[in-house]
Scaffold this active site. Structure first.
Site, PDB file in Angstrom:
ATOM      1  N   HIS A  85       0.844  -1.200   0.000  1.00 29.13           N
ATOM      2  CA  HIS A  85       0.000   0.000   0.000  1.00 29.13           C
ATOM      3  C   HIS A  85       0.877   1.246   0.000  1.00 29.13           C
ATOM      4  O   HIS A  85       2.032   1.204   0.416  1.00 29.13           O
ATOM      5  CB  HIS A  85      -1.032  -0.007   1.130  1.00 29.13           C
ATOM      6  CG  HIS A  85      -0.512   0.042   2.535  1.00 29.13           C
ATOM      7  ND1 HIS A  85      -0.087   1.210   3.138  1.00 29.13           N
ATOM      8  CD2 HIS A  85      -0.360  -0.919   3.483  1.00 29.13           C
ATOM      9  CE1 HIS A  85       0.277   0.948   4.394  1.00 29.13           C
ATOM     10  NE2 HIS A  85       0.137  -0.333   4.620  1.00 29.13           N
ATOM     11  N   ASP A  87      -0.418   4.436   1.047  1.00 26.34           N
ATOM     12  CA  ASP A  87      -0.847   5.450   2.008  1.00 26.34           C
ATOM     13  C   ASP A  87      -0.165   5.228   3.355  1.00 26.34           C
ATOM     14  O   ASP A  87       0.364   4.138   3.623  1.00 26.34           O
ATOM     15  CB  ASP A  87      -2.378   5.437   2.179  1.00 26.34           C
ATOM     16  CG  ASP A  87      -2.915   4.102   2.679  1.00 26.34           C
ATOM     17  OD1 ASP A  87      -2.383   3.042   2.269  1.00 26.34           O
ATOM     18  OD2 ASP A  87      -3.868   4.097   3.495  1.00 26.34           O
ATOM     19  N   GLU A 151      -5.166   1.518   2.510  1.00 30.67           N
ATOM     20  CA  GLU A 151      -5.094   0.386   3.447  1.00 30.67           C
ATOM     21  C   GLU A 151      -5.372   0.852   4.866  1.00 30.67           C
ATOM     22  O   GLU A 151      -5.953   0.131   5.665  1.00 30.67           O
ATOM     23  CB  GLU A 151      -3.720  -0.288   3.377  1.00 30.67           C
ATOM     24  CG  GLU A 151      -3.633  -1.632   4.097  1.00 30.67           C
ATOM     25  CD  GLU A 151      -3.334  -1.544   5.584  1.00 30.67           C
ATOM     26  OE1 GLU A 151      -3.583  -2.523   6.291  1.00 30.67           O
ATOM     27  OE2 GLU A 151      -2.865  -0.476   6.042  1.00 30.67           O
ATOM     28  N   GLU A 152      -4.934   2.072   5.170  1.00 32.68           N
ATOM     29  CA  GLU A 152      -5.016   2.555   6.556  1.00 32.68           C
ATOM     30  C   GLU A 152      -6.430   2.966   6.964  1.00 32.68           C
ATOM     31  O   GLU A 152      -6.648   3.363   8.101  1.00 32.68           O
ATOM     32  CB  GLU A 152      -4.042   3.719   6.775  1.00 32.68           C
ATOM     33  CG  GLU A 152      -2.572   3.346   6.546  1.00 32.68           C
ATOM     34  CD  GLU A 152      -2.014   2.381   7.591  1.00 32.68           C
ATOM     35  OE1 GLU A 152      -2.750   2.018   8.523  1.00 32.68           O
ATOM     36  OE2 GLU A 152      -0.840   1.993   7.461  1.00 32.68           O
ATOM     37  N   GLU A 178       2.415  -6.997   3.526  1.00 33.23           N
ATOM     38  CA  GLU A 178       2.978  -6.760   4.844  1.00 33.23           C
ATOM     39  C   GLU A 178       2.440  -7.796   5.797  1.00 33.23           C
ATOM     40  O   GLU A 178       1.358  -8.343   5.556  1.00 33.23           O
ATOM     41  CB  GLU A 178       2.620  -5.357   5.310  1.00 33.23           C
ATOM     42  CG  GLU A 178       1.114  -5.158   5.470  1.00 33.23           C
ATOM     43  CD  GLU A 178       0.729  -3.742   5.816  1.00 33.23           C
ATOM     44  OE1 GLU A 178       1.584  -2.964   6.239  1.00 33.23           O
ATOM     45  OE2 GLU A 178      -0.451  -3.414   5.679  1.00 33.23           O
TER      46      GLU A 178
HETATM   47 ZN   LIG Z   1       0.419  -1.200   6.528  1.00 34.03          ZN
END
Ligand SMILES: [Zn+2]
Length: 449
Positions: A85, A87, A151-152, A178
């Site tokens: 990701h 972001d 993603e966040e 991740e």
């Molecule tokens: Zn992450």
């Protein structure tokens, strides 16, 4: 690999992660934040090469994701997706020793928000893919690389959107994302590197505690919702959910090569809590979270005016579930925690995001292990789970075997690694960047040919 090629890889991945950090794609949860399109522009021009098919998806302006494909020659061969990701979460600048969006290289470390979550991985995957393209890589199975937005904030405009709206572009048999590969500070022998095969679910819950309104000047024997809520919060805070010594946990403990007594203590319910308190500093919260559903009451609201006894109070609880504890079981645990005050409580909202798991062993597991042992002789891979959430869950729910991994040098301990996520002074050393880049490149070559 020659020395020159090694330092070239290091320089290239360092430069790319610095540029991704400087783009400052800060996602504060609002649709207008993030602006990941800037990092998609950067990666698209960086990866432009013969053999690469690229497509961008931008469900709302600015929230772009990039998907690159290298088509395999055999449609029946297994396919692999490398997903990062772009972001990052906001920062508190006063807590940082260096500019959080400067991407400065200081003593062999790149500083900045996203350095470990997860621009290091996103950049190292891109460099690996570019090296593969430059070498004329012709895999049997298809290789996909994606740099996704959002993603966040639950992946609404990124992984979730892609799995729901562009499945044919992103589907693969296996996926890597991740995070993992930080040396676990427990056990004997060589470095123990966790491959994350699962993650917990979340069932964020809002409770309302009822009371009776009255004048704040006469509190004697009043039915004050805030006072009751305080007791409910304390009970939830003290609550210990049932211990779940699941198969993944047992495999994790077995993989650590612990002394027999410690191994038995950590896999036996009667001795577990004592053994947990003796675990190395900083590891207990994660080990606890790995074996129990957790309840953290993190927000509360009550009252309308200072001289009015409140008739209602709301409590928001961050509940993270172990596989199998999802749904009604969480409600049963809350009832147990709150005890006789349960009758005073109603559930206003309840999230539904179950835990997800992939097989503990697979062809991808074997490849990651053999590549790891080549890059870090003497090390061993062990399965573990992520106690937070990643985009992997959207793919696991569609049957993809998804793991979180990476390769960190000895410069970064598991404890420091875990602390830097969403924390201050986030940074990554160049040796970790190089190792992780080589990990992806060699894994793709072995796994897809
Ligand atoms: Zn992450």
């Amino acid at each position: 690999m020659t020395l020159a090629a090694t330092s070239e890889t290091t320089a290239e991945v360092t430069d790319l992660v610095q540029r991704l950090i400087r783009n400052a794609c800060v996602n504060d949860g609002t649709p207008a934040s993030g602006k990941e399109v800037r990092s998609v522009d950067l990666l698209e021009s960086y990866l432009h090469a013969p053999g690469a098919e690229m497509k961008r998806h931008e469900p709302v302006p600015g929230r772009a994701s990039l998907v690159l494909r290298i088509e395999g020659s055999d449609p029946k061969a297994r396919s692999l997706h490398l997903m990062g990701h772009t972001d990052v979460v906001p920062v508190t600048p006063s807590g940082w020793r260096h500019d959080p969006f400067g991407g400065e290289l200081i003593d062999g470390e790149v500083w900045g928000r996203g350095a470990v979550d997860m621009l290091d991985v996103t950049a190292s995957m891109a460099v690996a893919v570019r090296r593969l393209l430059a070498s004329g890589f012709k895999p049997k199975g298809t290789l996909i690389y994606s740099a996704v937005a959002d993603e966040e904030a639950l992946g609404t405009y990124g992984a979730q959107w892609l799995t729901e709206n562009a499945w044919d572009d992103v589907k693969a048999d296996f996926l890597l994302t991740e995070f993992g590969g930080a040396r676990f500070p427990l056990g004997g022998g060589g470095p123990k590197l966790p491959i994350m095969t699962a993650e917990k679910g979340s069932q964020w819950t809002r409770l309302r505690v009822r009371g009776t309104p009255g004048h704040g000047s006469m509190p004697y024997k009043s039915d004050n919702a805030l006072v009751k809520a305080a007791e409910v919060i304390s009970r939830i805070g003290r609550y210990r959910a049932p211990l779940r010594l699941h198969e993944l946990w047992r495999r994790f403990i077995e993989g650590l090569d612990l002394p027999t007594a410690q191994r038995l203590a950590l896999t036996t319910a009667a001795t577990f809590d004592v053994a947990l308190d003796r675990a190395p500093e900083g590891t207990a919260p994660m080990l606890y979270a790995a074996t129990r559903t957790t309840f953290s009451p993190n927000m509360a609201r009550a009252g309308v005016k200072l001289n009015v006894i409140p008739d209602s109070a709301e409590i928001d609880i961050d509940i993270r579930t172990v596989a199998g504890d999802d749904g009604p079981r969480v409600r049963d645990m809350l009832r147990e925690a709150i005890g006789d005050l349960w009758a005073e409580v109603e559930i206003l909202e309840e999230g539904a995001n179950p835990a997800s798991e992939s097989p503990l062993r697979s062809p991808l597991w074997d490849t990651l292990t053999s590549v790891t042992q080549k890059l870090l002789p003497g090390s061993e891979t062990i399965p573990f789970l992520i106690v937070g959430a990643t985009d992997a869950r959207y793919f696991r729910r569609k049957g993809v075997t998804a793991y979180g991994y990476g390769l960190l040098s000895e410069k970064i301990s598991f404890r420091d690694f875990a602390k830097m996520f969403h924390g201050n002074n986030e940074r990554i050393d160049q040796e970790s960047l190089r190792l992780t880049t080589e990990l992806w490149e060699q894994t793709a070559r072995e796994f897809l040919s």
